[in-house]
Design an enzyme around this catalytic site. Structure first.
Site, PDB file in Angstrom:
ATOM      1  N   GLY A   1      -0.718   7.244  -1.901  1.00  0.00           N
ATOM      2  CA  GLY A   1      -1.603   7.742  -2.952  1.00  0.00           C
ATOM      3  C   GLY A   1      -2.537   6.706  -3.543  1.00  0.00           C
TER       4      GLY A   1
ATOM      5  CB  THR B   1      -0.928   0.004   1.224  1.00  0.00           C
ATOM      6  OG1 THR B   1      -1.730  -1.164   1.195  1.00  0.00           O
ATOM      7  CG2 THR B   1      -1.822   1.221   1.230  1.00  0.00           C
TER       8      THR B   1
ATOM      9  CD  GLU C   1      -3.784  -9.893   3.144  1.00  0.00           C
ATOM     10  OE1 GLU C   1      -3.802  -8.850   3.815  1.00  0.00           O
ATOM     11  OE2 GLU C   1      -3.381  -9.946   1.959  1.00  0.00           O
ATOM     12  NE  ARG C   2      -8.725 -10.232  -0.651  1.00  0.00           N
ATOM     13  CZ  ARG C   2      -8.592  -9.933  -1.936  1.00  0.00           C
ATOM     14  NH1 ARG C   2      -8.943 -10.822  -2.856  1.00  0.00           N
ATOM     15  NH2 ARG C   2      -8.113  -8.761  -2.312  1.00  0.00           N
TER      16      ARG C   2
ATOM     17  N   GLY D   1      -6.635  -6.006   3.475  1.00  0.00           N
ATOM     18  CA  GLY D   1      -6.763  -7.175   2.613  1.00  0.00           C
ATOM     19  C   GLY D   1      -7.751  -6.976   1.480  1.00  0.00           C
TER      20      GLY D   1
END
Length: 378
Positions: A130, A127, A241-242, A362
């Site tokens: 912007g 991440t 991850e999810r 995520g």
């Protein structure tokens, strides 16, 4: 309730995890949250019971683990009601899989054993200030210069960002779009790397940072995979991850339910326990219903993954289902506690503060819906 998906091996690991959480995390969760960090020694203790190695190659100190073993780990950690501890302690589960999957053999051999032994901390840095989840349009640049890449740019909201020893960083090595994205392993002591600690609504015990790369020189052998293949590797991370987030959120919801039930039986109002008021009983049943539905959906998806399927749409919906269940149960638990629920120190209050980070991290709820709809051909 006994589930058909868990074997004696899963149950044995659950017992180990429960003892670990009860001894090493739960008694200190409030103290660590207030301090904004937890001791680094916890990583080593987690490694000793096999927690850090779950699902990683055995040749580097990992332990073979199916989807249900990972669910056990996530949900037992959640029993402490300390999402910040879970997030940073397990940040290697998003930072290190790209290394295990695609790094050069010598890099794997150097990095993974240290991480899985709890000696070093691994984090993922994608991440940017912007652009949150818009991975294809990231702007951190890595320019090839002989045997090195020169990295310039910023990353933000990075879990374990302040003290990570190894950073798996998404960079732009080529042109615009997904095809220009690569992954680099950047070591925490690299000259030109600086870090700014961030203060957050929840997850206080998890160190979170903005990373600044000012012409950092990174050895070319630290490239993970091939140039231009970073976006694909990142996408391979998301299912795991999810699912991990969904397992944790469902368990946090259950913690809120359990706390609310215990309090409602003990606390008396208008001459009788809260649990004898119909409105409170209805709240508790609504919470229990949502937790049971989320757990059932989670376990069915885990089974499908074990069969070799890749139900992306359903995993996106599962993440939303779990975070919405967590939000509902945290809110209802605090309401049942009344004024006591507004006081720091109880699990429900801590979890209430951590609801939004799960609905955002995520992939936001909106992105999950969009991805699911596209997978459905809409």
């Amino acid at each position: 309730m006994k589930s058909p998906f868990y074997t004696a091996e899963h149950d044995a690991f659950r017992d180990v995890m429960r003892r670990f959480v009860d001894k090493e995390i739960a008694p200190f969760a409030h103290e660590w949250d207030e301090a904004g960090e937890f001791p680094r020694a916890l990583y080593r203790r987690a490694a000793e019971i096999g927690l850090l190695g779950l699902g990683f190659p055995e040749e580097y100190g990992g332990i073979a683990a199916d989807q249900f073993m990972k669910i056990v780990a996530s949900q037992e950690l959640a029993r402490a009601g300390a999402g910040g501890v879970s997030a940073s302690l397990m940040s290697h589960t998003i930072g290190s899989p790209p290394i295990a999957r695609a790094a050069r053999p010598e890099v794997k051999a150097r990095v993974l054993p240290q991480v899985l032994a709890g000696e070093k901390i691994s984090a993922l840095a994608i991440t940017e200030p912007g652009g949150g989840s818009d991975v294809a349009n990231l702007r951190t640049r890595a320019r090839r210069d002989g045997n090195h890449y020169v990295v310039s740019g910023e990353k933000t909201f990075i879990t374990s960002g302040m003290r990570a020893d190894y950073l798996t960083v998404a960079v732009r090595t080529g042109g615009e779009g997904a095809g220009g994205v690569s992954l680099l392993l950047i070591e925490g002591d690299t000259p030109g790397l600086s870090r700014t600690k961030l203060k957050k609504m929840g997850w206080w015990a998890s160190d979170t940072a903005t990373l600044h790369f000012d012409d950092c020189r990174v050895p070319a052998e630290n490239l993970i995979g091939e140039e231009g293949q970073g976006f694909k590797i990142i996408m391979q991370n998301f299912n795991s991850e999810r699912m991990g987030m969904a397992a944790g959120c469902t368990a946090f919801a259950r913690v809120c339910l359990d706390e609310a039930v215990a309090y409602a039986k003990e606390r008396k109002t208008f001459g009788k326990p809260l649990a004898q008021h119909q409105v409170i009983r209805h709240k508790i049943v609504d919470m229990a219903q949502k937790v049971a539905a989320s757990q059932a959906m989670l376990e069915m998806l885990a089974w499908r993954l074990e069969q070799g399927e890749s139900p992306v749409a359903e995993i996106c919906m599962m993440k939303n289902q779990a975070t919405q269940t967590m939000a509902f149960c945290a809110s209802e638990a605090v309401q049942i506690f009344g004024g006591a629920g507004f006081m720091r120190g109880i699990k429900a209050e801590r979890i209430y503060r951590e609801v939004k980070v799960n609905a955002i991290g995520g992939g936001t709820e909106e992105i999950m819906k969009d991805l699911a709809s596209r997978q459905m051909g809409l």
